[in-house]
Design an enzyme around this catalytic site. Structure first.
Site, PDB file in Angstrom:
ATOM      1  N   ASP A 152     -20.889  54.586   3.919  1.00 44.29           N
ATOM      2  CA  ASP A 152     -20.163  53.883   2.860  1.00 44.29           C
ATOM      3  C   ASP A 152     -20.939  54.080   1.564  1.00 44.29           C
ATOM      4  O   ASP A 152     -22.080  54.551   1.595  1.00 44.29           O
ATOM      5  CB  ASP A 152     -20.011  52.394   3.191  1.00 44.29           C
ATOM      6  CG  ASP A 152     -21.328  51.734   3.555  1.00 44.29           C
ATOM      7  OD1 ASP A 152     -21.659  51.717   4.754  1.00 44.29           O
ATOM      8  OD2 ASP A 152     -22.033  51.274   2.658  1.00 44.29           O
ATOM      9  N   ARG A 189     -35.262  57.495  13.888  1.00 43.78           N
ATOM     10  CA  ARG A 189     -34.083  56.649  13.705  1.00 43.78           C
ATOM     11  C   ARG A 189     -32.909  57.528  13.331  1.00 43.78           C
ATOM     12  O   ARG A 189     -33.023  58.414  12.471  1.00 43.78           O
ATOM     13  CB  ARG A 189     -34.347  55.612  12.603  1.00 43.78           C
ATOM     14  CG  ARG A 189     -33.086  54.960  12.105  1.00 43.78           C
ATOM     15  CD  ARG A 189     -33.307  53.666  11.364  1.00 43.78           C
ATOM     16  NE  ARG A 189     -32.191  53.333  10.516  1.00 43.78           N
ATOM     17  CZ  ARG A 189     -30.982  52.939  10.925  1.00 43.78           C
ATOM     18  NH1 ARG A 189     -30.725  52.849  12.231  1.00 43.78           N
ATOM     19  NH2 ARG A 189     -30.023  52.667  10.075  1.00 43.78           N
ATOM     20  N   ARG A 220     -23.652  53.668  20.340  1.00 46.56           N
ATOM     21  CA  ARG A 220     -23.901  54.991  19.775  1.00 46.56           C
ATOM     22  C   ARG A 220     -24.994  55.707  20.578  1.00 46.56           C
ATOM     23  O   ARG A 220     -24.985  56.929  20.692  1.00 46.56           O
ATOM     24  CB  ARG A 220     -24.266  54.899  18.294  1.00 46.56           C
ATOM     25  CG  ARG A 220     -24.091  56.227  17.595  1.00 46.56           C
ATOM     26  CD  ARG A 220     -24.177  56.095  16.086  1.00 46.56           C
ATOM     27  NE  ARG A 220     -23.072  55.323  15.550  1.00 46.56           N
ATOM     28  CZ  ARG A 220     -23.139  54.624  14.422  1.00 46.56           C
ATOM     29  NH1 ARG A 220     -24.234  54.623  13.709  1.00 46.56           N
ATOM     30  NH2 ARG A 220     -22.090  53.954  13.993  1.00 46.56           N
ATOM     31  N   GLY A 235     -29.094  52.274  15.747  1.00 44.28           N
ATOM     32  CA  GLY A 235     -29.026  50.814  15.752  1.00 44.28           C
ATOM     33  C   GLY A 235     -28.093  50.312  16.842  1.00 44.28           C
ATOM     34  O   GLY A 235     -28.363  49.321  17.516  1.00 44.28           O
ATOM     35  N   SER A 261     -26.697  54.812  10.138  1.00 45.17           N
ATOM     36  CA  SER A 261     -25.870  54.931   8.948  1.00 45.17           C
ATOM     37  C   SER A 261     -26.556  54.251   7.768  1.00 45.17           C
ATOM     38  O   SER A 261     -27.486  53.458   7.944  1.00 45.17           O
ATOM     39  CB  SER A 261     -24.490  54.305   9.198  1.00 45.17           C
ATOM     40  OG  SER A 261     -24.645  52.954   9.542  1.00 45.17           O
ATOM     41  N   ARG A 277     -30.277  42.920  27.600  1.00 45.08           N
ATOM     42  CA  ARG A 277     -29.540  42.421  26.425  1.00 45.08           C
ATOM     43  C   ARG A 277     -28.467  43.392  25.932  1.00 45.08           C
ATOM     44  O   ARG A 277     -28.064  43.340  24.769  1.00 45.08           O
ATOM     45  CB  ARG A 277     -30.488  42.110  25.263  1.00 45.08           C
ATOM     46  CG  ARG A 277     -31.371  40.904  25.542  1.00 45.08           C
ATOM     47  CD  ARG A 277     -32.357  40.674  24.425  1.00 45.08           C
ATOM     48  NE  ARG A 277     -33.238  39.585  24.778  1.00 45.08           N
ATOM     49  CZ  ARG A 277     -33.274  38.404  24.149  1.00 45.08           C
ATOM     50  NH1 ARG A 277     -32.521  38.190  23.103  1.00 45.08           N
ATOM     51  NH2 ARG A 277     -34.093  37.471  24.535  1.00 45.08           N
ATOM     52  N   ARG A 327     -16.165  59.376  12.126  1.00 47.91           N
ATOM     53  CA  ARG A 327     -17.571  59.022  12.308  1.00 47.91           C
ATOM     54  C   ARG A 327     -18.275  59.932  13.294  1.00 47.91           C
ATOM     55  O   ARG A 327     -19.398  60.338  13.063  1.00 47.91           O
ATOM     56  CB  ARG A 327     -17.712  57.558  12.746  1.00 47.91           C
ATOM     57  CG  ARG A 327     -17.486  56.654  11.563  1.00 47.91           C
ATOM     58  CD  ARG A 327     -17.639  55.204  11.891  1.00 47.91           C
ATOM     59  NE  ARG A 327     -17.370  54.457  10.678  1.00 47.91           N
ATOM     60  CZ  ARG A 327     -18.207  53.607  10.094  1.00 47.91           C
ATOM     61  NH1 ARG A 327     -19.354  53.335  10.640  1.00 47.91           N
ATOM     62  NH2 ARG A 327     -17.894  53.016   8.966  1.00 47.91           N
TER      63      ARG A 327
HETATM   64  N1  HPA Z   1     -26.280  48.084   3.433  1.00 45.28           N
HETATM   65  C1  HPA Z   1     -27.203  47.953   4.387  1.00 45.28           C
HETATM   66  N2  HPA Z   1     -27.197  48.686   5.488  1.00 45.28           N
HETATM   67  C2  HPA Z   1     -26.224  49.589   5.639  1.00 45.28           C
HETATM   68  C3  HPA Z   1     -25.229  49.772   4.689  1.00 45.28           C
HETATM   69  C4  HPA Z   1     -25.273  48.984   3.518  1.00 45.28           C
HETATM   70  O1  HPA Z   1     -24.423  49.103   2.630  1.00 45.28           O
HETATM   71  N3  HPA Z   1     -24.384  50.741   5.150  1.00 45.28           N
HETATM   72  C5  HPA Z   1     -24.858  51.119   6.344  1.00 45.28           C
HETATM   73  N4  HPA Z   1     -25.968  50.437   6.646  1.00 45.28           N
END
Ligand code: HPA
Length: 234
Positions: free
Chosen positions: A204, A87, A24, A20, A90, A43, A217
């Site tokens: 997370d 893809r 990265r 994304g 995270s 962009r 990370r």
């Molecule tokens: N929500 C949506 N997208 C994400 C999250 C999340 O908690 N963590 C990483 N990408």
């Protein structure tokens, strides 16, 4: 050149990894590719092409969310003839047995809606990974010893969700994690008969509130990139 990708014809490889985050993309290209060259900066959505173990690869940022990914994936497929799109990104963990730093290989990606929903009308299309990529990624992850989960994920339109009841239903139905792009990637790959997969690092956790510290990370994301590359060229 397309509206959103400035690469000259032929500058994009058949295999494209899509993080994304454009930074990265740069980090992954500098870390894992030989002879990586910048091929797009329209962009600021950086893209690089180089080689990995002699195989040509492009790493192109997708931006966040399905509408953004849809623009890049459409142009990569339709104008640059990308064949394999993976893809790397995270996700938020949604099950107690899924921990921060673990890798999730997404077999399917549920959504409320996606940029493609309009064409399906009353059908709830089931966006699904390419099986050959999925199987190769699972083998690569096992060989590395990376803690890995394989199953369904949820592609959300919001990072800041306001529907705890929805999260609850996802958890109840075994969804491993939440991110914001895979369902549209899988749908486009199905439409154009290309191969797609999402290999995700849990950054997370929705239940424990744990989050990956910034300094951890890179190493965690590194396993994900290698799994994606090994799957692409298995
Ligand atoms: N929500 C949506 N997208 C994400 C999250 C999340 O908690 N963590 C990483 N990408």
């Amino acid at each position: 050149m397309t509206i959103h990708i400035g690469a000259v014809p032929g500058a994009i490889a058949e295999t494209v990894l899509m993080p994304g985050d454009p930074y990265r993309a740069r980090w992954a290209a500098e870390t894992f590719l030989e002879g990586a060259e910048l091929v797009n900066e329209v962009r600021g959505m950086l893209g690089f092409t180089g080689t990995w173990r002699g195989n040509r690869v492009t790493i192109q940022g997708s931006g966040m969310g399905m509408p953004s990914l849809s623009i890049y994936a459409n142009e990569l497929i339709r104008d640059y003839d990308a064949q394999t799109l993976i893809r790397i990104g995270s996700c938020g963990g949604m099950q107690p047995h899924v921990s921060v730093r673990d890798v999730i290989i997404a077999m399917s990606a549920s959504t409320i809606t996606s940029p493609s929903s309009g064409i399906f009308r009353e059908v709830n299309f089931a966006p699904t990974a390419d099986y050959t990529l999925l199987a190769a990624a699972v083998s690569a992850a096992e060989a590395k010893g990376t803690p890995t989960h394989v199953g369904g994920i949820y592609s959300s339109d919001v990072f800041y969700a306001e529907r705890p009841d929805l999260d609850e239903q996802m958890v109840r139905h075994g969804i491993l994690g939440v991110e914001m792009e895979a369902a549209e990637l899988y749908t486009l790959a199905a439409r154009y008969n290309r191969r797609a997969l999402a290999v995700l690092t849990v950054s997370d956790h929705l239940q424990t509130g744990e989050a990956l510290p910034a300094e951890d990370r890179e190493k965690s994301f590194g396993d994900m990139v290698e799994i994606a590359l090994e799957a692409a060229f298995a």
